[in-house]
Design a protein around this motif. Structure first.
Motif, short mmCIF file in Angstrom:
data_model
loop_
_atom_site.label_atom_id
_atom_site.label_comp_id
_atom_site.label_asym_id
_atom_site.label_seq_id
_atom_site.Cartn_x
_atom_site.Cartn_y
_atom_site.Cartn_z
N GLY A 75 0.78 -1.24 0.00
CA GLY A 75 0.00 0.00 0.00
C GLY A 75 0.81 1.28 0.00
N ASN A 95 -5.61 8.97 4.75
CA ASN A 95 -5.07 9.03 3.39
C ASN A 95 -5.19 10.47 2.92
OD1 ASN A 95 -4.78 9.02 0.57
ND2 ASN A 95 -5.28 6.86 0.50
N TYR A 96 -4.03 11.15 2.79
CA TYR A 96 -4.05 12.58 2.53
C TYR A 96 -4.50 12.89 1.11
CZ TYR A 96 -2.43 17.42 2.70
OH TYR A 96 -2.36 18.78 2.67
N SER A 97 -4.23 11.98 0.17
CA SER A 97 -4.63 12.26 -1.22
C SER A 97 -6.13 12.19 -1.38
CB SER A 97 -3.99 11.28 -2.20
OG SER A 97 -2.76 10.85 -1.75
N SER A 98 -6.75 11.19 -0.73
CA SER A 98 -8.18 11.02 -0.95
C SER A 98 -9.01 11.60 0.19
CB SER A 98 -8.52 9.55 -1.15
OG SER A 98 -8.18 8.83 0.01
N ARG A 145 -4.05 -1.20 -9.81
CA ARG A 145 -2.94 -1.97 -9.27
C ARG A 145 -2.43 -2.97 -10.31
NH1 ARG A 145 -2.42 -3.32 -3.63
NH2 ARG A 145 -2.80 -1.42 -2.48
N TYR A 169 1.74 2.99 -2.46
CA TYR A 169 1.38 3.90 -3.54
C TYR A 169 -0.04 4.40 -3.40
CZ TYR A 169 5.70 2.42 -5.60
OH TYR A 169 7.02 2.17 -5.80
N ASP A 170 -0.69 4.08 -2.26
CA ASP A 170 -2.08 4.46 -2.09
C ASP A 170 -2.22 5.94 -1.76
OD1 ASP A 170 -2.67 1.93 -2.60
OD2 ASP A 170 -3.22 1.34 -0.57
N ASP A 171 -1.22 6.52 -1.14
CA ASP A 171 -1.34 7.91 -0.70
C ASP A 171 -0.03 8.63 -0.96
OD1 ASP A 171 -2.01 10.25 0.48
OD2 ASP A 171 -1.85 9.52 2.54
N MET A 172 0.19 9.01 -2.22
CA MET A 172 1.47 9.59 -2.60
C MET A 172 1.68 10.95 -1.95
SD MET A 172 2.66 7.33 -4.70
CE MET A 172 3.66 7.89 -6.06
N LEU A 184 -0.40 -1.19 -12.83
CA LEU A 184 0.90 -0.80 -12.27
C LEU A 184 1.84 -2.00 -12.21
CD1 LEU A 184 1.95 1.87 -11.39
CD2 LEU A 184 1.29 1.38 -9.06
#
Lengths: 49, 774
Positions: A29, B75-78, B124, A31-34, B127
């Motif tokens: 995980g 999760n900072y991106s989402s 995934r 790469y889940d939150d780059m 990737l």
């Protein structure tokens, strides 16, 4: 050219280990939150006194 | 990606500046909980209000300090938080929501939907394929470069054969794995007797591999293993980029859905009122809606009376009285009174039959649009195959051996494989959608960019689109400041939507201790010897003032509220206000040569002043949803390409019928689902910026496609002439891909990621815009 006998397997092994490392990091995980990962490195909460 | 972090502010000052939010009502979260095999419970939340790196720690620490909570991971991106409880511990999601509210964040229960989980799994897989292809390409290139340099110096045939065999050992399994996305899609296309871009790709890769094995068996000088693998690597990159963009907007979209998910107050058989997520209400159940709340479901009124504002449904701004037997729609706002509603439809099915019927008809109208990349691919695949076949036949006729002719035909297939073509469009889309996101625009579909760029007519809805979704105080300067203070403090205690507008004029107002509410009239507080009242002009004994105001000017689209303190009295005018930059945007769009029009469901008296203020001559009022579609069709018949901007449920069909559509974040859910793009914040500027970015993106896509064509014009004759060795193929392929990708980066707006308006789009983003309709 006998040097190839162990140079070739070594090159392949190095490449494969890189691939394995990438697949492991993907699976765990990383790469889940780059964006979060880029910011978490700045936080020093883990340095408990 | 890295430039969009707002200016860093130290954690301490941040948390001091962040005001605690009121505690949310309690609710039943059981449908969102997951338990693993060990009995540990987990739950996901979508979080609002995250704006800097310090938020990560603050949120996680807050959650982990709660009893029973084992892990909190943001999760900072989402902007999603996963909370895990210890096995056997008491699970209290509402404590998490309450604790985060105290820290100044809004948390919304969130469930990953199936479509998004599938997308994540596909990403995934892509990737993994990309990693395998990359690994194989690098290692084979190592061997190929040795062979190429050996061929002009002193490599022995035995060593060359060994290198080719090792290349085959790497390439064959790697292609079998990494080629899956293309092979599967090509097979699907062939089964339905169609051609897509993946057919020439698969054919090219398989032929290149086959011919290379054959050549290796014959101890030949050249093998194309590196070309086949590199081809896959570049194509997978394009595929992944394309996927990443779509996934990112989907993540945003489902967060928005969670933020908008409403609470319904269900009346149980024993009369008890329980708060549940609106999605958990079933038809036949009775819900209670009180003053100031939005109706969470479609239904029939069973008991109660209220005046209800249906502006989100019909665009009509005047509230209308409702009583038992009337049909209400989800999204209506109850002004005063309370209603008991028997649910007829809940969750996603909450909209009018007529709208649904119109939607179905309208969305088929747009399916005729073919994406730029698909149009290119449709012309491309037959040309590639024909060229390869012709060069095979041509060389045979010219007297070459079968072996030589096949080699050349394969070289043509490899060199024409659409590396640059496959990157040309997705790379631009990724960069442009990133730029749009920073400008406060989320796009729902990749081809929306292309369609936005074509626009020559912009049609606006009025209520909630040109005007702000919530009415606001229009005469704040005319009211004595001390009376306005009193009015705002009284307004805090009232749930009436007009009171919200008064309160917004003095955001720092604190409520009085003892306030009495008179339903349908107003609120009253005793301040020492004096009585203070806020409410209808009649309630505040200000009828004469109100009469005066009404004769004064065009006041009939405004609502009047009065405040009385002892013997003093003032009239507060509450009305729909234009978005702050509406005039500027309309002027700029017109200057750019675009036709502007208003189609509103509201009364002519309410639309006319807005049209005059904006200088729009082409406006229609009182238009039904079907009428809006008809008007759009009329524009289309004139050959115009229309951007429709709207927010009401009545706009949903016309959004689907327009060539491209946008809606503000405050729009009804159905409407947002139809819109190609959603914009954040109070301003309309994102609409203009989206058009600008889309225009630049389309220009770049065309440039990229022409670069790909130019590349083919040079490379294909070389291949047909038989000059393309694996070395030339490798150089040509990577060269064109890199040029196309670099060109795509120009879709970023000049001056880096920070655009002047970005901070304001952040500041009044989902939180501010969502805070109002509760």
């Amino acid at each position: 050219m006998t040097v190839l006998v162990y140079l070739l397997p070594m090159a392949l092994l190095l490449g494969l280990s890189g691939l394995a490392a990438f697949l492991w990091s993907l699976r765990s995980g990383q790469y889940d939150d780059m964006e979060g990962a880029a910011l978490r490195v700045l936080n020093d909460d883990d340095m408990k006194e | 990606m890295e430039a969009n972090a707002p200016a860093r502010i130290p954690a301490a000052s941040r948390s001091a500046a962040r005001a605690p939010l009121p505690a949310p009502p309690s609710a039943d979260y059981s449908s969102f909980l997951h338990r693993d095999d060990a009995g540990r419970a987990g739950m996901d939340f979508a979080i609002e209000g995250i704006d800097c790196a310090a938020c990560i720690d603050e949120i996680e620490d807050t959650v982990e300090a709660l009893p029973g909570v084992e892990t909190g991971r943001l999760n900072y991106s989402s902007h999603r938080l996963h909370v895990g409880w210890r096995a056997g511990a008491e699970v209290r999601p509402e404590a998490v929501v309450a604790a985060l509210a105290r820290a100044g964040y809004r948390a919304h229960a969130f469930e990953l939907n199936r479509a998004e989980a599938l997308e994540a799994e596909r990403a995934r897989h892509l990737l993994r394929c990309l990693a395998v292809a990359g690994f194989a390409a690098m290692n084979i290139m190592l061997l190929s470069v040795s062979v190429w340099s050996g061929n002009i110096t002193d490599i022995t045939p035995e060593t060359r054969d060994l290198f080719h065999w090792v290349s085959a050992l790497i390439a064959l399994p790697a292609c079998a794995y990494a080629g899956q996305p293309f092979f599967n899609s090509a097979l699907r296309a062939l089964k339905s007797r169609a051609l897509n871009m993946d057919v020439p790709i698969s054919l090219g890769v398989l032929l290149a591999l086959g011919i290379s094995v054959f050549e290796t068996l014959n101890h030949a000088e050249h093998a194309y293993f590196d070309s086949a693998v590199m081809l896959l690597f570049f194509l997978l990159t394009g595929r992944y980029l394309d996927h990443a963009m779509r996934r990112r907007t989907r993540v945003e979209a489902s967060n928005l859905a969670a933020l908008k998910a409403e609470i319904a107050y269900r009346i149980e058989a024993d009369g008890e009122v329980v708060a549940v997520p609106a999605s958990a209400v079933h038809p036949g159940e009775v819900v209670l809606v009180r003053a100031g709340e939005r109706v969470p479901v479609d239904g029939t009124v069973r008991a109660g009376r209220a005046s209800v504002d249906e502006s989100l449904i019909t665009g009509e701004t005047l509230p209308r009285p409702f009583a038992a037997g009337d049909v209400v729609h989800a999204g209506s706002l109850v002004h005063d009174g309370a209603l008991q509603i028997v649910t007829t439809a809940a969750g996603t099915g909450t909209f009018l039959d007529e709208i649904e019927r119109l939607l179905e008809r309208a969305s088929t109208a747009r399916s005729g649009y073919v994406r730029l990349a698909d149009r290119a691919a449709r012309m491309y695949a037959p040309v590639v195959h024909a060229t390869a076949l012709l060069s095979l036949v041509g060389w045979l006729v010219a007297g070459a051996s079968l072996h030589q002719a096949v080699l050349i035909a394969v070289a043509v297939l490899i060199i024409t494989c659409p590396c640059a073509l496959a990157l040309a469009v997705p790379a631009v889309q990724v960069v442009a959608s990133g730029a749009l996101m920073r400008a406060g625009v989320l796009i729902n579909s990749g081809d929306a960019l292309e369609r936005l760029a074509d626009i020559d007519t912009v049609v606006f809805d009025k209520t909630g689109t040109l005007t702000l979704p919530e009415p606001s105080l229009a005469n704040a300067e005319a009211v004595p400041p001390d009376l306005l203070d009193i009015a705002a403090r009284l307004a805090v205690s009232s749930a009436h939507p007009l009171a919200r507008a008064v309160r917004a004029a003095r955001p720092e107002a604190v409520p009085y201790d003892e306030v009495r509410e008179f339903p349908g009239q107003g609120v009253e507080a005793q301040l020492g010897a004096m009585t203070a009242r806020l409410g209808s002009p009649a309630f505040c004994l200000a009828d004469d003032l109100a009469q005066q105001a009404l004769t004064d000017e065009a006041m009939d689209e405004a609502s009047l509220v009065a405040v009385r303190y002892g013997s003093r009295c003032a009239l507060l005018v509450v009305r729909q206000r234009l978005r702050p930059d509406a005039v500027e945007l309309v002027t700029r769009l017109r200057a750019a040569g675009r036709h502007i029009a208003i189609l509103s469901g509201d009364r002519a008296a309410a639309v006319a002043p807005i049209a005059v203020a904006l200088g729009i001559g082409d406006w229609q009022a009182g238009v039904t949803p079907a009428g809006k579609i008809a008007a759009l069709e009329a524009y289309k018949a004139e050959g115009r390409r229309v951007l429709m901007v709207g927010d009401g449920v009545n706009d949903a069909p016309s959004l689907a019928a327009a060539s491209v559509s946008m809606s503000p974040i405050t729009a009804a859910e159905v409407t947002q689902a139809q819109a190609d793009a959603v914009f954040l914040g109070e301003r309309l500027a994102p609409v203009g910026r989206a058009l600008a970015i889309a225009g630049r993106a389309r220009a770049l896509m065309h440039q990229n496609l022409w670069i790909a064509v130019l590349y083919n014009l040079i490379a294909v004759p070389l291949a047909i002439a038989g000059y393309v060795t694996p070395l030339v193929a490798a150089l040509a392929m990577s060269g064109s891909s890199v040029i196309v990708t670099l060109n795509a980066l120009r879709a970023r707006p000049a001056g880096g990621g920070m655009m002047p308006a970005a901070p304001s789009a952040d500041a009044d983003g989902p939180l501010a815009a969502e805070g109002a309709p509760a």
